[in-house]
Design an enzyme around this catalytic site. Structure first.
Site, mmCIF file in Angstrom:
data_model
loop_
_atom_site.group_PDB
_atom_site.id
_atom_site.type_symbol
_atom_site.label_atom_id
_atom_site.label_comp_id
_atom_site.label_asym_id
_atom_site.label_seq_id
_atom_site.Cartn_x
_atom_site.Cartn_y
_atom_site.Cartn_z
ATOM 1 N N ASP A 281 0.879 -1.172 0.000
ATOM 2 C CA ASP A 281 0.000 0.000 0.000
ATOM 3 C C ASP A 281 0.915 1.220 0.000
ATOM 4 O O ASP A 281 2.120 1.131 0.263
ATOM 5 C CB ASP A 281 -0.949 -0.009 1.210
ATOM 6 C CG ASP A 281 -2.179 0.869 0.948
ATOM 7 O OD1 ASP A 281 -2.114 1.748 0.057
ATOM 8 O OD2 ASP A 281 -3.212 0.692 1.637
HETATM 9 C C1 BGC Z 1 -5.147 3.168 -0.058
HETATM 10 C C2 BGC Z 1 -5.145 2.167 -1.189
HETATM 11 C C3 BGC Z 1 -4.924 2.854 -2.509
HETATM 12 C C4 BGC Z 1 -3.626 3.655 -2.433
HETATM 13 C C5 BGC Z 1 -3.292 4.386 -3.717
HETATM 14 C C6 BGC Z 1 -3.963 4.115 -0.106
HETATM 15 O O1 BGC Z 1 -4.163 5.185 0.751
HETATM 16 O O2 BGC Z 1 -5.185 2.494 1.173
HETATM 17 O O3 BGC Z 1 -6.372 1.466 -1.203
HETATM 18 O O4 BGC Z 1 -4.886 1.929 -3.547
HETATM 19 O O5 BGC Z 1 -3.752 4.622 -1.400
HETATM 20 O O6 BGC Z 1 -4.204 5.396 -3.975
#
Ligand code: BGC
Length: 750
Positions: A281
């Protein structure tokens, strides 16, 4: 048309039975291999046929080039190696449709004018359809749109279990129940990946709260992990063959998920056979050597300097200092290249082209939305709305006009079309009916609230909960002077948002007072809630005769909702989670283990969602699986296909006659729950183990058959570390919600 269905043969095989050992009860069957069944969709495994080419490519790469492939060198892409014909690996969120293009080096939108996408219903809406075929359609649409935007990896689906109704991402996730979770997740993935786009299933794992998500250490016993939190991930890997997994922010049993050898190596790769890549993530990597060795492959993150990422310069330095071997680096690069060959991004011959913003995609979005709407109460049969004699309708509420494609913290969609509920009604009602709109309440936040104003904060939005007296008066008067009032209330994506959990289940912005006053002013009031998560609506429920639940429901959400209200569509959505009367009734709150502090211990164990309510005999406001129709269904003649005891490798076939006794054609979701009251181990009072959604014409009776493989009755035996089926009697109960089980049959397991 692509190969949509795999015939309903079991796609799982029980590899072997182990003999009883000391750690389990005599007579139990231990299954070496298990799966949560009923998937009729099967993905394509990653092909290993490119390994030689990959070895050849790696042998020509510099260490710097390898490192470039293992970390984000822009916001949503890693570097390629152009001189060797290796492209960037491009990624896009996300759950509601393909996110608008983000700048390469900041979160600011790139400002393109050709990055529009179809806005699809958010996760909770999709799962409320209880329709795996629609989940496949969803995946196919979003996969085609990702491909058309030239993306290689879709950062979806997101399907963490809904442990607390307060969870900020409840709207995005699917369910509190692992079985329903699997039935939506697997076809979704298959649909996406048929478009030569990889999914990234997220957030692996035990990421069930936003509060302290970057630091919280989640603790639970192994049985709970296996029975509740992992099944959809397991099915995503073993049945749908998801090509990438997103490592979550949180810790699990002391280690960050992206440094967690148990989760990334032992479970994901060794047990489940995962051959794809683990993508972190965003900014969820905390080390170089530990993370790589544990099994994280690609580090993604927030704005640079990208060369300072753990898998960038520090990785190169670690190899140079001898702390990390180059073979270890090659192992991760190999996985990325393997993925690229499989999605045809290196050799693009025959790669799917994709398509975007098509009429068909809008139709698909409409079909999903129209099957997701849940009719909660229709005591006076006000719905479907009989327009005879109706001359005026007042439409009340901020949610009548609120758009949710964008909003809050996190990924949204820049869409060309989002039909609001008010627009939907205007599109569908005859011109002879006068429609008045009175907002009544407005979405209002305290000025000090940063979340609303775009800053990153873990504190949820602070709402202003008083009504504007003028707006209230206007709405009440309009309701009084109309034949019918429809209130669109609930929540929105500024209020329900990633990065914070809600502080309570209260309806924000003073809505409860507004709804009560409007109902007093006009008894012909319909209350429509639009939200992605449970709210405390007990007072409203007691006072209203007519209550409908809809979701952040995509480009066609308003049209679909209007069609349900007017009877063009007979509602068939069912709640994918329990609506509690009181927050304290929910398991994580009853035992005070939410949100934890540094550690969150899941004390309720396997009793998540309805498993808790049913086992502890707590009356919910609306149970899991609940949803009415404009028609009625009678269940009769439940039968299992055998009187004799079933063996562990057999499948129980249960049939029940479902008769549509009302005045409308309609779809019913026949749900099958299993109880084992004499179990030697702790069990939930009942567990969902099968369901089928069927269209049944008025007056018609259909025999609905549900397959339950015996191995799906297994519990996870912590002593032996194996799935174990207890012999003896099981009661299979059939009905149309977890609290409305109309028929049952007892079967025996050998
Ligand atoms: C989220 C993810 C997301 C990523 C990129 C993170 O804050 O938890 O679900 O894919 O950001 O945007």
């Amino acid at each position: 048309m692509k190969n949509r269905f795999i015939p309903l043969v079991s796609i799982f095989s029980i590899l072997s039975f182990t003999a009883c050992n000391d750690s389990k009860e005599a007579g139990d069957l231990a299954l070496a291999e298990t799966s949560q069944e009923n998937a009729i969709f099967e993905g394509k495994p990653l092909s290993m046929e490119y390994e030689e080419e990959i070895t050849n490519l790696i042998s020509q790469m510099t260490l710097e080039e390898k490192a470039g492939m293992l970390h984000g060198t822009s916001m949503f892409a890693t570097s390629g190696v152009p001189r060797l014909g290796i492209p960037e690996l491009t990624m896009a969120d996300g759950p509601l449709g393909i996110r608008e293009e983000i700048s390469r080096d900041s979160w600011a939108p790139a400002g393109w004018d050709n990055d529009f996408a179809t806005y699809l219903p958010a996760g909770a809406g999709l799962s409320a359809t209880w329709n795996p075929q629609l989940a496949y359609t969803f995946g196919d649409v979003i996969g085609a749109e990702a491909r058309d935007r030239n993306k290689d990896v879709l950062l979806a689906p997101a399907f963490n279990i809904i442990r607390t109704p307060l969870g900020g991402r409840t709207y995005e996730y699917f369910s509190e129940d692992p079985f329903l979770n699997i039935q939506i997740t697997v076809p979704y993935i298959v649909g996406v990946q048929e478009n030569d786009v990889a999914v990234s299933v997220k957030h692996y794992a035990a990421n069930n709260q936003e509060t302290n998500r970057g630091t919280v250490d989640v603790q639970m016993d192994e049985r709970t992990l296996r029975e509740i939190y992992l099944p959809a991930f397991e099915a995503a890997i073993k049945d749908a063959h998801a090509y990438t997994v997103m490592g979550a922010y949180n810790k699990f049993r002391g280690d960050y998920l992206n440094e967690n050898e148990y989760m990334l190596q032992d479970v994901l790769r060794d047990e489940w056979g995962f051959k794809g890549i683990v993508i972190s993530d965003w900014a969820a990597i905390h080390s170089t050597v530990k993370a790589l060795k544990a099994g994280a492959d690609v580090e993604m993150g927030t704005p640079g300097p990208f060369n300072e990422f753990y898998f960038a310069d520090p990785l190169i330095a670690a190899v140079k200092s001898g702390e990390l071997s180059e073979e270890e680096v090659d192992k991760h690069v190999r996985r990325v290249l393997r993925l690229m060959y499989n999605i045809k991004s290196i050799d693009t011959t025959g790669r799917a082209k994709g398509s975007r913003n098509t009429e068909q995609h809008l139709k698909d979005a409409y079909n999903i939305a129209s099957e997701s709407v849940v009719l909660l109460k229709n005591d006076k049969n006000m719905l479907p709305l009989n327009l005879e004699g109706v001359k005026s309708i007042t439409v009340i509420g901020d949610n009548a006009t609120k758009k949710n494609a964008l909003g809050g913290f996190g990924a949204g969609v820049k869409t060309k079309l989002e039909v609001t509920p008010l627009e939907g009604l205007k599109n569908r009602l005859p011109e002879s009916i006068k429609i008045t709109h009175a907002p009544g309440y407005l979405e209002r936040y305290s000025k000090t609230d940063k979340a609303k104003f775009g800053d990153i904060t873990l504190d949820g939005p602070v709402t202003i909960n008083e009504l504007d007296p003028k707006l209230l008066e206007e709405a009440v008067n309009a309701a009084k002077n109309s034949d019918v009032a429809i209130i669109f209330a609930g929540s929105n994506r500024d209020y329900e948002t990633e990065a914070s959990d809600r502080a309570s289940l209260d309806l924000p912005f003073g809505q409860e007072e507004l709804i009560e006053k409007v109902m007093q002013a006009n008894p012909n009031t319909i209350v429509v809630m639009i939200a992605g998560a449970p709210f405390d609506i007990e007072n409203i429920e007691q006072q209203t005769s007519t209550l409908v639940w809809s979701w952040f429901n995509g480009s066609e959400g308003g049209n679909a909702l209007a069609d349900v209200l007017l009877g063009k569509v007979n509602p068939s959505g069912k709640l994918p989670w329990t609506m509690p009367k009181d927050l304290k009734d929910s398991p994580a709150h009853a035992n005070n283990s939410f949100p934890g502090d540094e550690v969150a211990t899941y004390d309720e164990g396997i009793l998540v969602g309805y498993r808790w309510f049913d086992t502890k005999n707590i009356e919910p406001l609306y149970p899991f699986g609940y949803g009415l129709s404009y028609t009625d269904f009678e269940f009769a003649n439940v039968k299992a296909d055998k009187k004799e005891a079933y063996k562990a490798d057999e499948t129980i076939q249960v049939s029940v006659d479902v008769k549509n006794t009302g005045e409308f054609d309609g779809k019913e979701v026949v749900q099958l729950y299993v109880s084992k009251s004499d179990s030697k181990v702790e069990r939930a009072a009942q567990e969902l183990k099968g369901f089928k959604k069927e269209m049944i014409a008025k007056g018609e009776t259909k025999t609905v058959t549900i397959d339950v493989p015996v191995r799906d009755l297994a519990y996870y035996n912590m002593n032996s570390g194996q799935w174990t089926v207890e012999p003896g009697a099981y009661t299979l109960k059939l009905g149309n919600s977890s609290r409305n089980l109309k028929q049952e049959v007892v079967i025996e397991i050998q």
